[in-house]
Design a protein around this motif. Sequence first.
Motif, PDB file in Angstrom:
ATOM      1  N   ARG A   7       0.834  -1.208   0.000  1.00 30.29           N
ATOM      2  CA  ARG A   7       0.000   0.000   0.000  1.00 30.29           C
ATOM      3  C   ARG A   7       0.864   1.252   0.000  1.00 30.29           C
ATOM      4  O   ARG A   7       0.580   2.219  -0.706  1.00 30.29           O
ATOM      5  N   HIS A   8       1.920   1.243   0.795  1.00 30.47           N
ATOM      6  CA  HIS A   8       2.818   2.393   0.849  1.00 30.47           C
ATOM      7  C   HIS A   8       3.656   2.484  -0.424  1.00 30.47           C
ATOM      8  O   HIS A   8       3.770   3.553  -1.028  1.00 30.47           O
ATOM      9  N   ARG A   9       4.245   1.352  -0.823  1.00 31.16           N
ATOM     10  CA  ARG A   9       5.133   1.353  -1.985  1.00 31.16           C
ATOM     11  C   ARG A   9       4.431   1.867  -3.226  1.00 31.16           C
ATOM     12  O   ARG A   9       4.983   2.664  -3.990  1.00 31.16           O
ATOM     13  N   ASN A  10       3.201   1.429  -3.445  1.00 34.39           N
ATOM     14  CA  ASN A  10       2.463   1.770  -4.653  1.00 34.39           C
ATOM     15  C   ASN A  10       1.380   2.812  -4.418  1.00 34.39           C
ATOM     16  O   ASN A  10       0.541   3.032  -5.293  1.00 34.39           O
ATOM     17  N   ASN A  11       1.395   3.454  -3.244  1.00 38.25           N
ATOM     18  CA  ASN A  11       0.466   4.552  -2.968  1.00 38.25           C
ATOM     19  C   ASN A  11      -0.972   4.150  -3.303  1.00 38.25           C
ATOM     20  O   ASN A  11      -1.680   4.832  -4.062  1.00 38.25           O
ATOM     21  N   VAL A  12      -1.415   3.028  -2.740  1.00 36.72           N
ATOM     22  CA  VAL A  12      -2.715   2.456  -3.074  1.00 36.72           C
ATOM     23  C   VAL A  12      -3.849   3.275  -2.455  1.00 36.72           C
ATOM     24  O   VAL A  12      -3.786   3.671  -1.287  1.00 36.72           O
ATOM     25  N   THR A  13      -4.883   3.516  -3.249  1.00 32.80           N
ATOM     26  CA  THR A  13      -6.091   4.200  -2.805  1.00 32.80           C
ATOM     27  C   THR A  13      -7.283   3.294  -3.089  1.00 32.80           C
ATOM     28  O   THR A  13      -7.387   2.731  -4.176  1.00 32.80           O
ATOM     29  N   VAL A  14      -8.177   3.161  -2.114  1.00 33.58           N
ATOM     30  CA  VAL A  14      -9.389   2.358  -2.294  1.00 33.58           C
ATOM     31  C   VAL A  14     -10.588   3.240  -1.981  1.00 33.58           C
ATOM     32  O   VAL A  14     -10.640   3.886  -0.929  1.00 33.58           O
ATOM     33  N   THR A  15     -11.546   3.286  -2.899  1.00 35.06           N
ATOM     34  CA  THR A  15     -12.720   4.127  -2.713  1.00 35.06           C
ATOM     35  C   THR A  15     -13.938   3.431  -3.326  1.00 35.06           C
ATOM     36  O   THR A  15     -13.833   2.332  -3.865  1.00 35.06           O
ATOM     37  N   GLY A  16     -15.090   4.073  -3.235  1.00 35.37           N
ATOM     38  CA  GLY A  16     -16.289   3.531  -3.850  1.00 35.37           C
ATOM     39  C   GLY A  16     -17.072   2.604  -2.958  1.00 35.37           C
ATOM     40  O   GLY A  16     -16.904   2.590  -1.730  1.00 35.37           O
ATOM     41  N   ASP A  17     -17.926   1.795  -3.560  1.00 30.28           N
ATOM     42  CA  ASP A  17     -18.799   0.859  -2.849  1.00 30.28           C
ATOM     43  C   ASP A  17     -17.971  -0.284  -2.281  1.00 30.28           C
ATOM     44  O   ASP A  17     -17.440  -1.095  -3.038  1.00 30.28           O
ATOM     45  N   PRO A  18     -17.855  -0.395  -0.956  1.00 31.11           N
ATOM     46  CA  PRO A  18     -17.011  -1.450  -0.392  1.00 31.11           C
ATOM     47  C   PRO A  18     -17.495  -2.855  -0.690  1.00 31.11           C
ATOM     48  O   PRO A  18     -16.718  -3.808  -0.606  1.00 31.11           O
ATOM     49  N   ASP A  19     -18.775  -2.976  -1.038  1.00 27.59           N
ATOM     50  CA  ASP A  19     -19.338  -4.294  -1.323  1.00 27.59           C
ATOM     51  C   ASP A  19     -19.499  -4.566  -2.819  1.00 27.59           C
ATOM     52  O   ASP A  19     -20.003  -5.614  -3.208  1.00 27.59           O
ATOM     53  N   GLY A  20     -19.093  -3.617  -3.641  1.00 28.84           N
ATOM     54  CA  GLY A  20     -19.262  -3.780  -5.077  1.00 28.84           C
ATOM     55  C   GLY A  20     -18.143  -4.571  -5.714  1.00 28.84           C
ATOM     56  O   GLY A  20     -17.088  -4.794  -5.106  1.00 28.84           O
ATOM     57  N   PRO A  21     -18.343  -5.034  -6.948  1.00 26.35           N
ATOM     58  CA  PRO A  21     -17.257  -5.663  -7.697  1.00 26.35           C
ATOM     59  C   PRO A  21     -16.081  -4.703  -7.808  1.00 26.35           C
ATOM     60  O   PRO A  21     -16.262  -3.478  -7.800  1.00 26.35           O
ATOM     61  N   VAL A  22     -14.896  -5.247  -7.924  1.00 28.10           N
ATOM     62  CA  VAL A  22     -13.684  -4.425  -7.857  1.00 28.10           C
ATOM     63  C   VAL A  22     -13.211  -4.021  -9.252  1.00 28.10           C
ATOM     64  O   VAL A  22     -13.095  -4.858 -10.156  1.00 28.10           O
ATOM     65  N   VAL A  23     -12.902  -2.732  -9.387  1.00 30.02           N
ATOM     66  CA  VAL A  23     -12.317  -2.178 -10.596  1.00 30.02           C
ATOM     67  C   VAL A  23     -10.968  -1.570 -10.217  1.00 30.02           C
ATOM     68  O   VAL A  23     -10.891  -0.767  -9.285  1.00 30.02           O
ATOM     69  N   VAL A  24      -9.921  -1.955 -10.918  1.00 31.48           N
ATOM     70  CA  VAL A  24      -8.578  -1.435 -10.662  1.00 31.48           C
ATOM     71  C   VAL A  24      -8.193  -0.538 -11.826  1.00 31.48           C
ATOM     72  O   VAL A  24      -8.228  -0.961 -12.991  1.00 31.48           O
ATOM     73  N   LEU A  25      -7.826   0.703 -11.532  1.00 32.41           N
ATOM     74  CA  LEU A  25      -7.463   1.676 -12.556  1.00 32.41           C
ATOM     75  C   LEU A  25      -5.952   1.878 -12.542  1.00 32.41           C
ATOM     76  O   LEU A  25      -5.375   2.216 -11.499  1.00 32.41           O
ATOM     77  N   ALA A  26      -5.311   1.707 -13.692  1.00 28.38           N
ATOM     78  CA  ALA A  26      -3.857   1.796 -13.782  1.00 28.38           C
ATOM     79  C   ALA A  26      -3.459   2.850 -14.805  1.00 28.38           C
ATOM     80  O   ALA A  26      -3.974   2.871 -15.930  1.00 28.38           O
ATOM     81  N   HIS A  27      -2.533   3.706 -14.430  1.00 29.89           N
ATOM     82  CA  HIS A  27      -2.105   4.825 -15.265  1.00 29.89           C
ATOM     83  C   HIS A  27      -1.021   4.410 -16.253  1.00 29.89           C
ATOM     84  O   HIS A  27      -0.420   3.351 -16.150  1.00 29.89           O
ATOM     85  N   GLY A  28      -0.746   5.295 -17.207  1.00 29.64           N
ATOM     86  CA  GLY A  28       0.271   5.043 -18.210  1.00 29.64           C
ATOM     87  C   GLY A  28       1.570   5.771 -17.931  1.00 29.64           C
ATOM     88  O   GLY A  28       1.787   6.329 -16.843  1.00 29.64           O
ATOM     89  N   PHE A  29       2.439   5.796 -18.925  1.00 29.96           N
ATOM     90  CA  PHE A  29       3.755   6.422 -18.807  1.00 29.96           C
ATOM     91  C   PHE A  29       3.646   7.899 -18.448  1.00 29.96           C
ATOM     92  O   PHE A  29       2.842   8.635 -19.014  1.00 29.96           O
ATOM     93  N   GLY A  30       4.477   8.344 -17.500  1.00 28.73           N
ATOM     94  CA  GLY A  30       4.559   9.748 -17.150  1.00 28.73           C
ATOM     95  C   GLY A  30       3.391  10.272 -16.342  1.00 28.73           C
ATOM     96  O   GLY A  30       3.304  11.481 -16.098  1.00 28.73           O
ATOM     97  N   CYS A  31       2.501   9.390 -15.923  1.00 30.94           N
ATOM     98  CA  CYS A  31       1.282   9.811 -15.234  1.00 30.94           C
ATOM     99  C   CYS A  31       1.232   9.205 -13.833  1.00 30.94           C
ATOM    100  O   CYS A  31       2.182   8.579 -13.378  1.00 30.94           O
ATOM    101  N   ASP A  32       0.097   9.397 -13.168  1.00 27.87           N
ATOM    102  CA  ASP A  32      -0.163   8.736 -11.894  1.00 27.87           C
ATOM    103  C   ASP A  32      -1.673   8.566 -11.754  1.00 27.87           C
ATOM    104  O   ASP A  32      -2.435   8.889 -12.674  1.00 27.87           O
ATOM    105  N   GLN A  33      -2.098   8.075 -10.610  1.00 27.50           N
ATOM    106  CA  GLN A  33      -3.515   7.754 -10.433  1.00 27.50           C
ATOM    107  C   GLN A  33      -4.433   8.977 -10.530  1.00 27.50           C
ATOM    108  O   GLN A  33      -5.637   8.835 -10.780  1.00 27.50           O
ATOM    109  N   ASN A  34      -3.891  10.170 -10.346  1.00 28.43           N
ATOM    110  CA  ASN A  34      -4.694  11.383 -10.440  1.00 28.43           C
ATOM    111  C   ASN A  34      -5.322  11.555 -11.821  1.00 28.43           C
ATOM    112  O   ASN A  34      -6.331  12.254 -11.970  1.00 28.43           O
ATOM    113  N   MET A  35      -4.747  10.904 -12.826  1.00 29.31           N
ATOM    114  CA  MET A  35      -5.285  11.014 -14.182  1.00 29.31           C
ATOM    115  C   MET A  35      -6.688  10.421 -14.306  1.00 29.31           C
ATOM    116  O   MET A  35      -7.389  10.681 -15.281  1.00 29.31           O
ATOM    117  N   TRP A  36      -7.111   9.636 -13.312  1.00 30.74           N
ATOM    118  CA  TRP A  36      -8.420   8.997 -13.343  1.00 30.74           C
ATOM    119  C   TRP A  36      -9.475   9.768 -12.557  1.00 30.74           C
ATOM    120  O   TRP A  36     -10.621   9.324 -12.446  1.00 30.74           O
TER     121      TRP A  36
END
Length: 276
Positions: A7-36
């Motif tokens: 969680r620390h190494r990859n700066n993991v953030t978890v949000t949304g419906d805790p009981d919902g199906p899981v969607v993982v969003l991954a950024h591209g080159f030169g970016c970070d999770q803020n792009m989503w």
Amino acid sequence: MVEADVRHRNNVTVTGDPDGPVVVLAHGFGCDQNMWRLVVPRLAGRYKVVLFDYVGSGGSDLSAWAPERYASLDGYAQDVVDVLRALGLRRVTFVGHSVSAMAGVLAARTAPERIGSLVMVTPSPRYIDEDGYRGGFTVADIEELLASLDSNYLGWSSAMAPVIMGNPDRPELGQELTDSFCATDPAMARVFARTTFLSDNRADLDGVTVPTLVLECAEDAIAPRGVGSFVRSRIPGARLVTLDATGHCPQLSAPEATADAVLDFLDRVHGARPAS
């Protein structure tokens, strides 16, 4: 690695419906999770959303970066697998932007129990034209691009980010990508760039067996029309959607259309659920 470490190494953030199906969003080159950030609110009402930064990007632990690991796309795919294992996640929908789409393909091969479906946003399995395949760049183009990046990373970022983003009538988008590029450590960015632009993952597409959505933009200087059709043709049952959008980053330039396409796919995979 234990969950807290990843969680620390990859700066993991978890949000949304805790009981919902899981969607993982991954950024591209030169970016970070803020792009989503413009897409997340649309997904979070119905799905559990996980975001992270690859080591060397965004808020990740830069001390964990190693050039020998991240000189190969397998290193980025291993980041994906590490995050999913640390959080105990299985059968997630992995949404990968640009080079992350191929990292998702490799992660699904490494840990097939972890990834149940794929969304590939403006993917390219090979950026260089070769043997009848059109990736959009010649060998000379990529050599020039990498040489420019090596000699003057900040100058390269300022010149290339608006080209990658497209939408010259919306300069604030190009500036945001420029700022993101410039915030990345140049040494780490150089390695990631070579990993990205010299990769050839065309053969890896043949091993994809999970439901897959390919999203392309109507105009994209980095992954031109035709690349999406190639990706779809190599993955049995894959669906291709062309967004009425310009540039390589539709999650910023056309967030509503991007979110709608992802939600439609998620509902097909998981069964339609009422909007909350």
